[in-house]
Design a protein around this motif. Structure first.
Motif, PDB file in Angstrom:
ATOM      1  N   ASN A  97      -3.476  -1.695  -3.854  1.00  0.00           N
ATOM      2  CA  ASN A  97      -2.361  -2.216  -3.352  1.00  0.00           C
ATOM      3  C   ASN A  97      -2.027  -1.122  -2.071  1.00  0.00           C
ATOM      4  N   GLY A  98      -2.888  -1.491  -0.994  1.00  0.00           N
ATOM      5  CA  GLY A  98      -2.835  -0.536   0.147  1.00  0.00           C
ATOM      6  C   GLY A  98      -3.711   0.756  -0.367  1.00  0.00           C
ATOM      7  N   SER A  99      -4.281   1.549   0.617  1.00  0.00           N
ATOM      8  CA  SER A  99      -5.338   2.561   0.158  1.00  0.00           C
ATOM      9  C   SER A  99      -4.441   3.588  -0.536  1.00  0.00           C
ATOM     10  N   SER A 100      -3.214   3.640  -0.201  1.00  0.00           N
ATOM     11  CA  SER A 100      -2.422   4.746  -1.083  1.00  0.00           C
ATOM     12  C   SER A 100      -2.516   4.750  -2.840  1.00  0.00           C
ATOM     13  N   GLU A 101      -2.680   3.254  -2.937  1.00  0.00           N
ATOM     14  CA  GLU A 101      -2.736   3.010  -4.510  1.00  0.00           C
ATOM     15  C   GLU A 101      -4.179   3.768  -4.784  1.00  0.00           C
ATOM     16  N   ALA A 123      -1.264  17.312   6.416  1.00  0.00           N
ATOM     17  CA  ALA A 123      -2.079  16.123   5.995  1.00  0.00           C
ATOM     18  C   ALA A 123      -1.144  15.277   5.595  1.00  0.00           C
ATOM     19  N   PHE A 124      -1.661  13.930   5.345  1.00  0.00           N
ATOM     20  CA  PHE A 124      -0.883  12.700   4.891  1.00  0.00           C
ATOM     21  C   PHE A 124       0.028  13.245   3.688  1.00  0.00           C
ATOM     22  N   ALA A 125       1.139  12.633   3.546  1.00  0.00           N
ATOM     23  CA  ALA A 125       2.330  13.021   2.645  1.00  0.00           C
ATOM     24  C   ALA A 125       1.969  12.414   1.066  1.00  0.00           C
ATOM     25  N   MET A 126       0.993  11.463   1.102  1.00  0.00           N
ATOM     26  CA  MET A 126       0.898  10.982  -0.315  1.00  0.00           C
ATOM     27  C   MET A 126       0.020  12.026  -0.953  1.00  0.00           C
ATOM     28  N   TYR A 127      -0.805  12.811  -0.417  1.00  0.00           N
ATOM     29  CA  TYR A 127      -1.699  13.771  -1.389  1.00  0.00           C
ATOM     30  C   TYR A 127      -0.780  14.629  -2.059  1.00  0.00           C
ATOM     31  N   PRO A 128       0.180  15.350  -1.495  1.00  0.00           N
ATOM     32  CA  PRO A 128       0.993  16.232  -2.483  1.00  0.00           C
ATOM     33  C   PRO A 128       1.497  15.430  -3.510  1.00  0.00           C
ATOM     34  N   ASN A 170      -6.703  12.348  11.164  1.00  0.00           N
ATOM     35  CA  ASN A 170      -5.529  12.923  10.245  1.00  0.00           C
ATOM     36  C   ASN A 170      -4.401  12.363  10.630  1.00  0.00           C
ATOM     37  N   ASN A 171      -3.482  11.780   9.677  1.00  0.00           N
ATOM     38  CA  ASN A 171      -1.996  11.488   9.990  1.00  0.00           C
ATOM     39  C   ASN A 171      -1.030  12.480   9.467  1.00  0.00           C
ATOM     40  N   PRO A 172      -0.272  13.195  10.217  1.00  0.00           N
ATOM     41  CA  PRO A 172       0.280  12.687  11.567  1.00  0.00           C
ATOM     42  C   PRO A 172      -0.425  13.397  12.815  1.00  0.00           C
ATOM     43  N   ILE A 197     -12.605  11.002   1.533  1.00  0.00           N
ATOM     44  CA  ILE A 197     -12.448  11.005   3.073  1.00  0.00           C
ATOM     45  C   ILE A 197     -11.765   9.767   3.435  1.00  0.00           C
ATOM     46  N   ASP A 198     -10.296  10.089   3.955  1.00  0.00           N
ATOM     47  CA  ASP A 198      -9.268   9.008   4.016  1.00  0.00           C
ATOM     48  C   ASP A 198      -9.532   8.604   5.585  1.00  0.00           C
ATOM     49  N   GLU A 199     -10.253   7.152   5.736  1.00  0.00           N
ATOM     50  CA  GLU A 199     -10.478   6.791   6.891  1.00  0.00           C
ATOM     51  C   GLU A 199      -9.464   5.627   7.319  1.00  0.00           C
ATOM     52  N   ALA A 200      -8.187   5.736   7.102  1.00  0.00           N
ATOM     53  CA  ALA A 200      -7.059   4.922   7.282  1.00  0.00           C
ATOM     54  C   ALA A 200      -7.163   4.267   8.770  1.00  0.00           C
ATOM     55  N   TYR A 201      -7.598   5.271   9.633  1.00  0.00           N
ATOM     56  CA  TYR A 201      -7.301   4.835  11.167  1.00  0.00           C
ATOM     57  C   TYR A 201      -8.970   4.567  11.665  1.00  0.00           C
ATOM     58  N   PHE A 202     -10.046   4.364  10.679  1.00  0.00           N
ATOM     59  CA  PHE A 202     -10.999   4.191  11.184  1.00  0.00           C
ATOM     60  C   PHE A 202     -11.310   3.415  12.340  1.00  0.00           C
ATOM     61  N   ARG A 232     -10.405   3.085   2.997  1.00  0.00           N
ATOM     62  CA  ARG A 232     -10.044   2.488   4.365  1.00  0.00           C
ATOM     63  C   ARG A 232      -8.976   1.501   4.004  1.00  0.00           C
ATOM     64  N   THR A 233      -7.992   1.036   4.972  1.00  0.00           N
ATOM     65  CA  THR A 233      -6.907   0.084   4.877  1.00  0.00           C
ATOM     66  C   THR A 233      -6.886  -0.973   5.708  1.00  0.00           C
ATOM     67  N   PHE A 234      -6.576  -2.407   5.175  1.00  0.00           N
ATOM     68  CA  PHE A 234      -5.999  -3.071   6.203  1.00  0.00           C
ATOM     69  C   PHE A 234      -4.774  -3.203   6.861  1.00  0.00           C
ATOM     70  N   SER A 235      -4.022  -1.857   6.507  1.00  0.00           N
ATOM     71  CA  SER A 235      -2.575  -1.842   6.987  1.00  0.00           C
ATOM     72  C   SER A 235      -2.579  -1.370   8.548  1.00  0.00           C
ATOM     73  N   LYS A 236      -3.536  -0.718   9.007  1.00  0.00           N
ATOM     74  CA  LYS A 236      -3.453  -0.431  10.475  1.00  0.00           C
ATOM     75  C   LYS A 236      -4.012  -1.158  11.411  1.00  0.00           C
ATOM     76  N   ALA A 237      -5.177  -1.091  11.776  1.00  0.00           N
ATOM     77  CA  ALA A 237      -5.719  -1.933  12.906  1.00  0.00           C
ATOM     78  C   ALA A 237      -5.914  -3.527  12.508  1.00  0.00           C
ATOM     79  N   LEU A 243       1.510  -6.429   3.455  1.00  0.00           N
ATOM     80  CA  LEU A 243       0.721  -7.180   2.382  1.00  0.00           C
ATOM     81  C   LEU A 243       0.331  -6.313   1.445  1.00  0.00           C
ATOM     82  N   ARG A 244       0.021  -5.153   1.856  1.00  0.00           N
ATOM     83  CA  ARG A 244      -0.467  -4.124   0.967  1.00  0.00           C
ATOM     84  C   ARG A 244      -2.083  -4.204   0.484  1.00  0.00           C
ATOM     85  N   VAL A 245      -2.995  -3.871   1.126  1.00  0.00           N
ATOM     86  CA  VAL A 245      -4.271  -4.157   0.798  1.00  0.00           C
ATOM     87  C   VAL A 245      -5.089  -2.969   1.185  1.00  0.00           C
TER      88      VAL A 245
HETATM   89  C1  PLP Z   1      -1.271   4.641   6.372  1.00  0.00           C
HETATM   90  C2  PLP Z   1      -2.168   5.635   5.885  1.00  0.00           C
HETATM   91  C3  PLP Z   1      -2.695   5.365   4.651  1.00  0.00           C
HETATM   92  C4  PLP Z   1      -2.664   4.171   3.786  1.00  0.00           C
HETATM   93  O1  PLP Z   1      -1.693   3.293   3.932  1.00  0.00           O
HETATM   94  P1  PLP Z   1      -1.874   1.831   2.856  1.00  0.00           P
HETATM   95  O2  PLP Z   1      -0.727   1.065   3.870  1.00  0.00           O
HETATM   96  O3  PLP Z   1      -1.372   2.131   1.821  1.00  0.00           O
HETATM   97  O4  PLP Z   1      -3.187   1.329   3.007  1.00  0.00           O
HETATM   98  C5  PLP Z   1      -3.609   6.203   4.138  1.00  0.00           C
HETATM   99  N1  PLP Z   1      -3.855   7.513   4.667  1.00  0.00           N
HETATM  100  C6  PLP Z   1      -3.303   7.635   5.733  1.00  0.00           C
HETATM  101  C7  PLP Z   1      -3.728   9.082   6.406  1.00  0.00           C
HETATM  102  C8  PLP Z   1      -2.403   6.947   6.352  1.00  0.00           C
HETATM  103  O5  PLP Z   1      -1.763   7.245   7.421  1.00  0.00           O
END
Ligand code: PLP
Length: 383
Positions: A97-101, A123-128, A170-172, A197-202, A232-237, A243-245
Motif C-alpha cells: 500500500n505504497g512503497s512505505s508499506e 534520509a527519508f522520515a519513514m525509516y526511523p 535520497n529524499n529530501p 535500496i529505495d528507488e522511489a524516484y528511479f 519502487r513506487t507508483f506514487s511519484k513519476a 491510490l497507494r501502490v
Molecule cells: C515518496 C517516497 C516513498 C514512498 O512513497 P509511497 O507513496 O508510500 O510509495 C518511499 N521512499 C522515499 C524516499 C520517498 O520519497
C-alpha cells in the motif's frame, strides 16, 4: 478525564512513546480553510504535477463495478506485469500500500526490539518511524555533503544490525550514489544484513536528460546479493500517489517472508488496475519526465537569479537554502498560496524542499519567493 487517557502513553511501546508522527505536506484544502487563499500551488509532496493520464481515469471507472468484491489479494496480474518488466520471477515481487508499506513489512520481518537499523542523516522520515515502532534502535550515520556516506555506514554495522536503508536518490536531499560506489558497498555488507535500496524516484533519476552520470538500477544486482531488496513506487513519476501502490523486488525467500505478514488485501482494486494501466502508458511517463527536466532548469535558473544555493538533485524536487529564516519564508509563501516543505525535521533547518511543478506552478513559486526574500534582506539591513 484527559489524565486517564494520557496514562496510556506509559503503556505504549517505548519506541512509540518517543516518536513524532510523519509530517506530510500541507494539503491544499487545509490552506484554503486556514487562510482563505484560493489560488494554490502545492509543491510539497513530490507529486506528479501533470495529474493522472486519462487512460487511468477510464480504467478505474470500469473497475468500480467490482467494488463489492475483495481485491485480488495476490495481485496476480500486476505482479506478472512487473515481473515481465523487470525480467524477474513474480514470486520475487511484494506489493504494498505504497512503497512505505513495503518498507514497513521488511522491517517487521527482520527487526526485533533492540536490533539496529542503519541509515543516513537527512534520509527519508519513514525509516526511523518504522524502526522505532517495532522497538528497533535507530543508527543514523552523519551525511557527507548532504549525501550518504557509505564508508561510514559500513563502519556502523554491528552484530545487532538487521537492515540498512539506502535511498537512491535520497529524499529530501536529491543526492544520489553511482553504480560503482553502490556495488562496492553491497559487496562489503555482511550477507546476514538486509540492504533496502529505495528507488522511489528511479524513473526521474534514470532519465538520460536528468543529468545523473552512472545512476544505477539496483535490480541488476539481485542475483548477486540475496540480502538485497529494491523498492519502487507508483506514487511519484507514475502519478498515483492517492491510490497507494508500491512494490519491492527481492529474493523469493525474502518476498515469501514479507508475504506472511502482509495484510491480505493491502492493494485495492482501483489501485491495481491503475498501476497496470500506467505501466503501459509510456507517453504519459515520458511527458512527466520531460516536464520535470524543464521544470528543474526553470527552478534552478530562478534560484540562481535570486542568489540562492541549492543541492543539485536528480529527482522531482530540490532543496534550496533560504537561511536562518526558513520557517518565516515557508509561512510567508503559504500566505501567497504556495505550499513547499520545511525540512527542519530532517536536520535541515536552513533549507526548504520544493517539488518540481508545471511551468506555471514553478513561476508562481519563484515570483512569490522574491518579495519574501527582499523583505527579509531589507529587515536585516535596517536592524
Ligand atoms: C515518496 C517516497 C516513498 C514512498 O512513497 P509511497 O507513496 O508510500 O510509495 C518511499 N521512499 C522515499 C524516499 C520517498 O520519497
Amino acid at each position: 478525564m484527559s489524565n486517564r487517557f494520557q496514562s496510556f502513553d506509559s503503556v505504549a511501546l517505548s519506541g512509540v512513546q518517543k516518536l513524532s508522527p510523519y509530517q506530510p505536506g500541507k494539503p491544499e484544502s487545509e490552506l484554503k480553510r486556514e487562510l482563505g487563499v484560493t489560488e494554490i500551488t502545492k509543491l510539497a509532496s513530490n507529486e506528479n504535477p501533470l495529474g493522472s493520464s486519462p487512460r487511468v481515469v477510464e480504467a478505474i471507472s470500469h473497475s468500480l463495478a467490482t467494488l463489492t468484491r475483495y481485491p485480488d489479494g495476490a495481485g496476480f496480474e500486476l505482479k506478472e506485469a512487473l515481473a515481465a518488466r523487470h525480467q524477474v520471477d513474480s514470486c520475487s515481487i511484494t506489493l504494498g500500500n505504497g512503497s512505505s508499506e513495503v518498507i514497513e513489512l521488511v522491517t517487521r520481518v527482520f527487526v526485533a526490539p533492540g536490533d539496529e537499523v542503519v541509515f543516513s542523516q537527512h534520509a527519508f522520515a519513514m525509516y526511523p518511524i518504522i524502526t522505532q515502532a517495532v522497538g528497533g534502535q535507530v543508527v543514523e550515520v552523519p551525511a557527507c555533503e548532504w549525501g550518504h556516506d557509505l564508508t561510514a555506514m559500513l563502519a556502523a554495522i554491528s552484530d545487532k544490525t538487521r537492515i540498512i536503508f539506502v535511498a537512491n536518490p535520497n529524499n529530501p536531499t536529491g543526492t544520489w550514489l553511482t553504480g560503482d560506489v553502490l556495488h562496492n558497498f553491497l559487496s562489503r555488507v555482511p550477507e546476514r544484513v538486509v540492504v533496502v535500496i529505495d528507488e522511489a524516484y528511479f524513473e526521474y533519476a534514470n532519465n538520460p536528460h536528468a543529468g545523473a552520470v552512472d545512476y544505477p538500477d539496483a535490480m541488476q544486482w539481485l542475483d548477486d546479493f540475496p540480502n538485497l531488496v529494491v523498492t519502487r513506487t507508483f506514487s511519484k513519476a507514475f502519478g498515483l500517489a492517492g491510490l497507494r501502490v508500491g512494490y519491492s523486488v527481492s529474493s523469493p525467500v525474502i518476498a515469501d517472508l514479507m508475504n506472511r505478514i502482509r495484510p491480505p488485501f493491502n492493494v485495492n482494486t482501483p489501485a491495481q488496475v491503475a498501476a497496470l494501466t500506467v505501466l503501459d502508458d509510456a507517453p504519459h511517463l515520458q511527458q512527466s519526465l520531460a516536464v520535470n527536466v524543464a521544470g528543474m532548469s526553470q527552478l534552478t535558473a530562478g534560484l540562481v537569479a535570486l542568489g540562492l544555493n541549492y543541492i543539485p538533485s536528480i529527482a522531482n524536487f530540490i532543496c534550496v537554502e533560504v537561511g536562518d529564516n526558513a520557517r518565516v519564508v515557508y509561512d510567508a509563501l503559504l500566505k501567497k498560496g504556495v505550499i513547499v516543505r520545511p525540512v527542519a525535521n530532517y536536520g535541515m533547518p536552513r533549507h526548504l524542499r520544493v517539488s518540481i511543478g508545471t511551468e506555471q506552478e514553478n513561476s508562481h513559486f519563484l515570483s512569490a519567493l522574491k518579495p519574501v526574500l527582499d523583505d527579509l534582506r531589507n529587515a536585516r539591513e535596517i536592524t
